[in-house]
Scaffold this active site. Structure first.
Site, PDB file in Angstrom:
ATOM      1  N   GLY A  46     -59.507  52.862 -77.877  1.00 21.63           N
ATOM      2  CA  GLY A  46     -58.274  52.831 -78.660  1.00 21.63           C
ATOM      3  C   GLY A  46     -57.762  51.448 -79.009  1.00 21.63           C
ATOM      4  N   GLU A 101     -54.126  47.008 -74.541  1.00 26.90           N
ATOM      5  CA  GLU A 101     -54.190  48.475 -74.541  1.00 26.90           C
ATOM      6  C   GLU A 101     -53.486  49.012 -75.781  1.00 26.90           C
ATOM      7  OE1 GLU A 101     -55.416  51.165 -74.023  1.00 26.90           O
ATOM      8  OE2 GLU A 101     -54.832  52.081 -72.131  1.00 26.90           O
ATOM      9  N   ASP A 102     -53.895  50.194 -76.215  1.00 28.46           N
ATOM     10  CA  ASP A 102     -53.246  50.790 -77.383  1.00 28.46           C
ATOM     11  C   ASP A 102     -51.884  51.384 -77.022  1.00 28.46           C
ATOM     12  OD1 ASP A 102     -54.344  52.892 -75.910  1.00 28.46           O
ATOM     13  OD2 ASP A 102     -55.362  53.834 -77.607  1.00 28.46           O
ATOM     14  N   ASP A 105     -48.574  54.975 -71.639  1.00 26.62           N
ATOM     15  CA  ASP A 105     -47.982  56.317 -71.670  1.00 26.62           C
ATOM     16  C   ASP A 105     -47.510  56.671 -70.262  1.00 26.62           C
ATOM     17  OD1 ASP A 105     -47.373  58.870 -72.710  1.00 26.62           O
ATOM     18  OD2 ASP A 105     -49.404  59.604 -72.401  1.00 26.62           O
ATOM     19  N   LYS A 133     -44.519  54.250 -74.403  1.00 31.86           N
ATOM     20  CA  LYS A 133     -43.720  55.485 -74.340  1.00 31.86           C
ATOM     21  C   LYS A 133     -43.053  55.535 -72.966  1.00 31.86           C
ATOM     22  CE  LYS A 133     -47.065  58.413 -76.838  1.00 31.86           C
ATOM     23  NZ  LYS A 133     -47.844  59.668 -76.690  1.00 31.86           N
ATOM     24  N   PHE A 154     -46.850  62.207 -80.235  1.00 29.46           N
ATOM     25  CA  PHE A 154     -48.293  61.967 -80.192  1.00 29.46           C
ATOM     26  C   PHE A 154     -48.713  61.320 -81.502  1.00 29.46           C
ATOM     27  CE2 PHE A 154     -52.810  62.453 -79.903  1.00 29.46           C
ATOM     28  CZ  PHE A 154     -53.048  62.256 -78.557  1.00 29.46           C
ATOM     29  N   VAL A 155     -49.334  60.147 -81.401  1.00 29.26           N
ATOM     30  CA  VAL A 155     -49.678  59.375 -82.597  1.00 29.26           C
ATOM     31  C   VAL A 155     -51.181  59.216 -82.739  1.00 29.26           C
ATOM     32  CG1 VAL A 155     -47.490  58.124 -82.637  1.00 29.26           C
ATOM     33  CG2 VAL A 155     -49.424  57.192 -81.355  1.00 29.26           C
ATOM     34  N   ARG A 167     -59.214  57.700 -85.629  1.00 33.57           N
ATOM     35  CA  ARG A 167     -59.057  56.303 -85.189  1.00 33.57           C
ATOM     36  C   ARG A 167     -59.034  55.352 -86.376  1.00 33.57           C
ATOM     37  NH1 ARG A 167     -59.740  56.040 -79.565  1.00 33.57           N
ATOM     38  NH2 ARG A 167     -61.239  57.484 -78.669  1.00 33.57           N
TER      39      ARG A 167
HETATM   40  P1  IMP Z   1     -51.734  56.672 -69.694  1.00 35.15           P
HETATM   41  O1  IMP Z   1     -52.799  56.490 -68.644  1.00 35.15           O
HETATM   42  O2  IMP Z   1     -51.052  58.007 -69.589  1.00 35.15           O
HETATM   43  O3  IMP Z   1     -50.754  55.536 -69.774  1.00 35.15           O
HETATM   44  O4  IMP Z   1     -52.467  56.849 -71.050  1.00 35.15           O
HETATM   45  C1  IMP Z   1     -52.976  55.875 -71.743  1.00 35.15           C
HETATM   46  C2  IMP Z   1     -53.973  56.424 -72.741  1.00 35.15           C
HETATM   47  O5  IMP Z   1     -53.675  57.760 -73.199  1.00 35.15           O
HETATM   48  C3  IMP Z   1     -53.875  55.583 -73.964  1.00 35.15           C
HETATM   49  O6  IMP Z   1     -54.679  54.450 -73.846  1.00 35.15           O
HETATM   50  C4  IMP Z   1     -54.384  56.520 -75.020  1.00 35.15           C
HETATM   51  O7  IMP Z   1     -55.790  56.456 -75.050  1.00 35.15           O
HETATM   52  C5  IMP Z   1     -53.953  57.878 -74.563  1.00 35.15           C
HETATM   53  N1  IMP Z   1     -52.746  58.282 -75.289  1.00 35.15           N
HETATM   54  C6  IMP Z   1     -51.496  58.388 -74.815  1.00 35.15           C
HETATM   55  N2  IMP Z   1     -50.634  58.761 -75.763  1.00 35.15           N
HETATM   56  C7  IMP Z   1     -51.370  58.891 -76.884  1.00 35.15           C
HETATM   57  C8  IMP Z   1     -51.040  59.237 -78.254  1.00 35.15           C
HETATM   58  O8  IMP Z   1     -49.887  59.484 -78.629  1.00 35.15           O
HETATM   59  N3  IMP Z   1     -52.073  59.244 -79.127  1.00 35.15           N
HETATM   60  C9  IMP Z   1     -53.359  58.938 -78.776  1.00 35.15           C
HETATM   61  N4  IMP Z   1     -53.697  58.607 -77.535  1.00 35.15           N
HETATM   62  C10 IMP Z   1     -52.719  58.584 -76.594  1.00 35.15           C
HETATM   63 MG    MG Z   2     -56.631  54.190 -74.668  1.00 35.93          MG
END
Ligand code: IMP
Ligand code: MG
Length: 181
Positions: A46, A101-102, A105, A133, A154-155, A167
């Site tokens: 991402g 990181e993208d 979350d 987020k 969700f994006v 992507r």
């Molecule tokens: P975390 O471990 O929950 O912080 O998630 C991080 C990963 O979840 C990000 O690097 C994304 O790959 C994926 N992710 C979380 N939210 C989204 C979204 O809204 N769209 C696409 N991927 C997401």
């Molecule tokens: Mg990611």
């Protein structure tokens, strides 16, 4: 407002808004590291576009590395377990590391990466995320550089996927509720 090739997608941040913000972040990181060397560690897949653009907005002696992680679960919901599926190529001991990181979350991914990277004793460890987020956080972790803070949406696009698709959209778009076809 920018349009997309896929009809009916709402644009949350246009390519121009992204470019402007990434330029600001790059300038800030350049100032903060004050001539030091930097290892930029992208989280595949991402963050690929973000790292590519951010790195060109940073005026420092920078190198790249990449890690890949998988989180078990369905496309939109992670189960919580994070596994490293591609490790760093080069040791980071004594280096200034910027994890790129993208989306931050739940924080599970970055909390895991921070833990395993700190075990290698980098000189500094900072995090740059394009999107944050905060309302979804499970792990206590914040990024040092945040592009945009967003609510629980969700994006897709600019590197971010739904089930590996979308992507390559140049803008950050909202995922329509029922378009998993
Ligand atoms: P975390 O471990 O929950 O912080 O998630 C991080 C990963 O979840 C990000 O690097 C994304 O790959 C994926 N992710 C979380 N939210 C989204 C979204 O809204 N769209 C696409 N991927 C997401
Ligand atoms: Mg990611």
């Amino acid at each position: 407002m920018a349009s997309t090739a896929i009809q009916g997608l709402d644009v949350l941040y246009s390519r121009q808004q992204i470019a402007n913000r990434v330029a600001e972040m790059g300038a800030q990181i350049t100032r903060d590291f004050n001539g030091e060397k930097l290892v930029m560690v992208g989280v595949l897949k991402g963050a690929a576009f973000f790292l590519s653009d951010l790195s060109r907005a940073i005026d420092l002696d920078a190198t790249f590395d990449f890690v890949a992680v998988s989180s078990y679960g369905t496309a939109q919901r992670s189960s919580g377990a994070v596994k490293l599926i591609k490790d760093l190529d080069q040791p980071i001991e004594g280096k200034n590391v910027l994890v790129v990181e993208d989306i931050l979350d739940t924080g599970l991914t970055l909390a895991y990466l921070r833990k395993i990277f700190l075990q290698q004793h980098p000189k500094t460890l900072r995090i740059a995320t394009l999107l944050d987020k905060p309302s979804r956080r499970i792990e206590k972790i914040e990024a040092d550089y945040v592009g945009f803070s967003i609510p629980n949406l969700f994006v897709i696009g600019y590197g971010m996927d739904f089930a590996e698709r979308f992507r390559n959209l140049p803008d950050i778009c909202l995922m329509p509720p029922d378009s998993s076809e």
